[in-house]
Design an enzyme around this catalytic site. Sequence first.
Site, short mmCIF file in Angstrom:
data_model
loop_
_atom_site.label_atom_id
_atom_site.label_comp_id
_atom_site.label_asym_id
_atom_site.label_seq_id
_atom_site.Cartn_x
_atom_site.Cartn_y
_atom_site.Cartn_z
N ASP A 177 36.42 -42.87 -23.97
CA ASP A 177 37.13 -41.67 -24.44
C ASP A 177 37.55 -40.76 -23.28
OD1 ASP A 177 38.21 -39.96 -26.28
OD2 ASP A 177 36.31 -39.08 -26.90
N ASN A 190 43.77 -45.11 -34.98
CA ASN A 190 44.69 -44.82 -33.86
C ASN A 190 46.17 -45.05 -34.20
OD1 ASN A 190 42.40 -45.89 -31.21
ND2 ASN A 190 42.80 -43.84 -31.99
C1 FPP Z 1 40.49 -42.74 -25.86
O1 FPP Z 1 41.12 -41.77 -25.10
C2 FPP Z 1 41.03 -44.03 -25.57
C3 FPP Z 1 41.76 -44.79 -26.42
C4 FPP Z 1 42.16 -44.41 -27.79
C5 FPP Z 1 42.23 -46.09 -26.03
C6 FPP Z 1 41.36 -46.77 -25.04
C7 FPP Z 1 42.23 -47.63 -24.26
C8 FPP Z 1 42.07 -47.94 -22.97
C9 FPP Z 1 40.96 -47.57 -22.10
C10 FPP Z 1 43.10 -48.74 -22.32
C11 FPP Z 1 43.58 -49.88 -23.11
C12 FPP Z 1 42.55 -50.88 -23.40
C13 FPP Z 1 42.74 -52.17 -23.17
C14 FPP Z 1 41.69 -53.16 -23.56
C15 FPP Z 1 43.94 -52.64 -22.52
P1 FPP Z 1 41.94 -40.66 -25.86
O2 FPP Z 1 43.37 -41.03 -25.81
O3 FPP Z 1 41.37 -40.48 -27.22
O4 FPP Z 1 41.66 -39.43 -24.96
P2 FPP Z 1 41.54 -37.93 -25.44
O5 FPP Z 1 40.35 -37.84 -26.33
O6 FPP Z 1 41.36 -37.21 -24.15
O7 FPP Z 1 42.81 -37.60 -26.13
#
Ligand code: FPP
Length: 247
Positions: free
Chosen positions: A26, A74
């Site tokens: 996250d 998501n």
């Molecule tokens: C959370 O950060 C992350 C995600 C929803 C996606 C996780 C994806 C990756 C680490 C990269 C892609 C993965 C692969 C396997 C290629 P957020 O966007 O919720 O961050 P925030 O809470 O700060 O908004």
Amino acid sequence: MWESDADLLARVDKSKLPRHVAIIMDGNGRWANGRGLLRNAGHTAGVKTLKKILQTAVNLKLEALTVYAFSTENWKRPHTEVEFLMHLFSDYLEREKREMHENNVRIKFLGRTEDFSPALQKLMRDSAELMKNNTGVKFNVAADYGGQDEIVRVARKLARQAAAGELSPEDISAQIFADELDTAGQPPVDLLIRTSGEMRLSNFLLWQTAYAEFWFTDTPWPEFTPEQFVDALIDFGNRSRRFGALN
Ligand code: FPP
């Protein structure tokens, strides 16, 4: 292996390692925004972190590592961000699958697949097929995954078997249920790590985390390091786990 990696691994008591570690990666968006970058730049940086953490898991010979790449919720994000995550996911698999295979990693995908593009579904199938006989780290990528959705899928499957007279409802046990989960055959989660200061499960591995130890850090995922990963593993080794019993 880098020398610093060897030092890192030397800190770990292998006999106290968790068998299965799950990570909620996250904080990509907030990390990027904090630097005046677009959220997608945070996801790109997050993939680099994931590569380092998987390599550490390989070096440590962890049994299973599960990461939350994309949840069933998501899809509610702006279309452009969803598209970008799909692109990043397929790019990651395309680029990394060979090296994962050489590292004896066995990749598996948890969750639904049918809403991904046919090309991405094929890439997922091909990657899993390529590595299916590997005996190293079981690397589970949860994509279009939701813990409630997974449990409902299992309940439906068992209900169908019961309705067809193939299974008696009384015979349904926790083991029979677990054997139908996307993680069938793998140990339950011992340690759940969540980055970026949030302290929630967010519909991740609801069944498998029944007795998991939780480890949180304020560090956003793009800045999470193998050193912190090892800190979490060492911390886990010092926990007293009772599974509802007394010491
Ligand atoms: C959370 O950060 C992350 C995600 C929803 C996606 C996780 C994806 C990756 C680490 C990269 C892609 C993965 C692969 C396997 C290629 P957020 O966007 O919720 O961050 P925030 O809470 O700060 O908004």
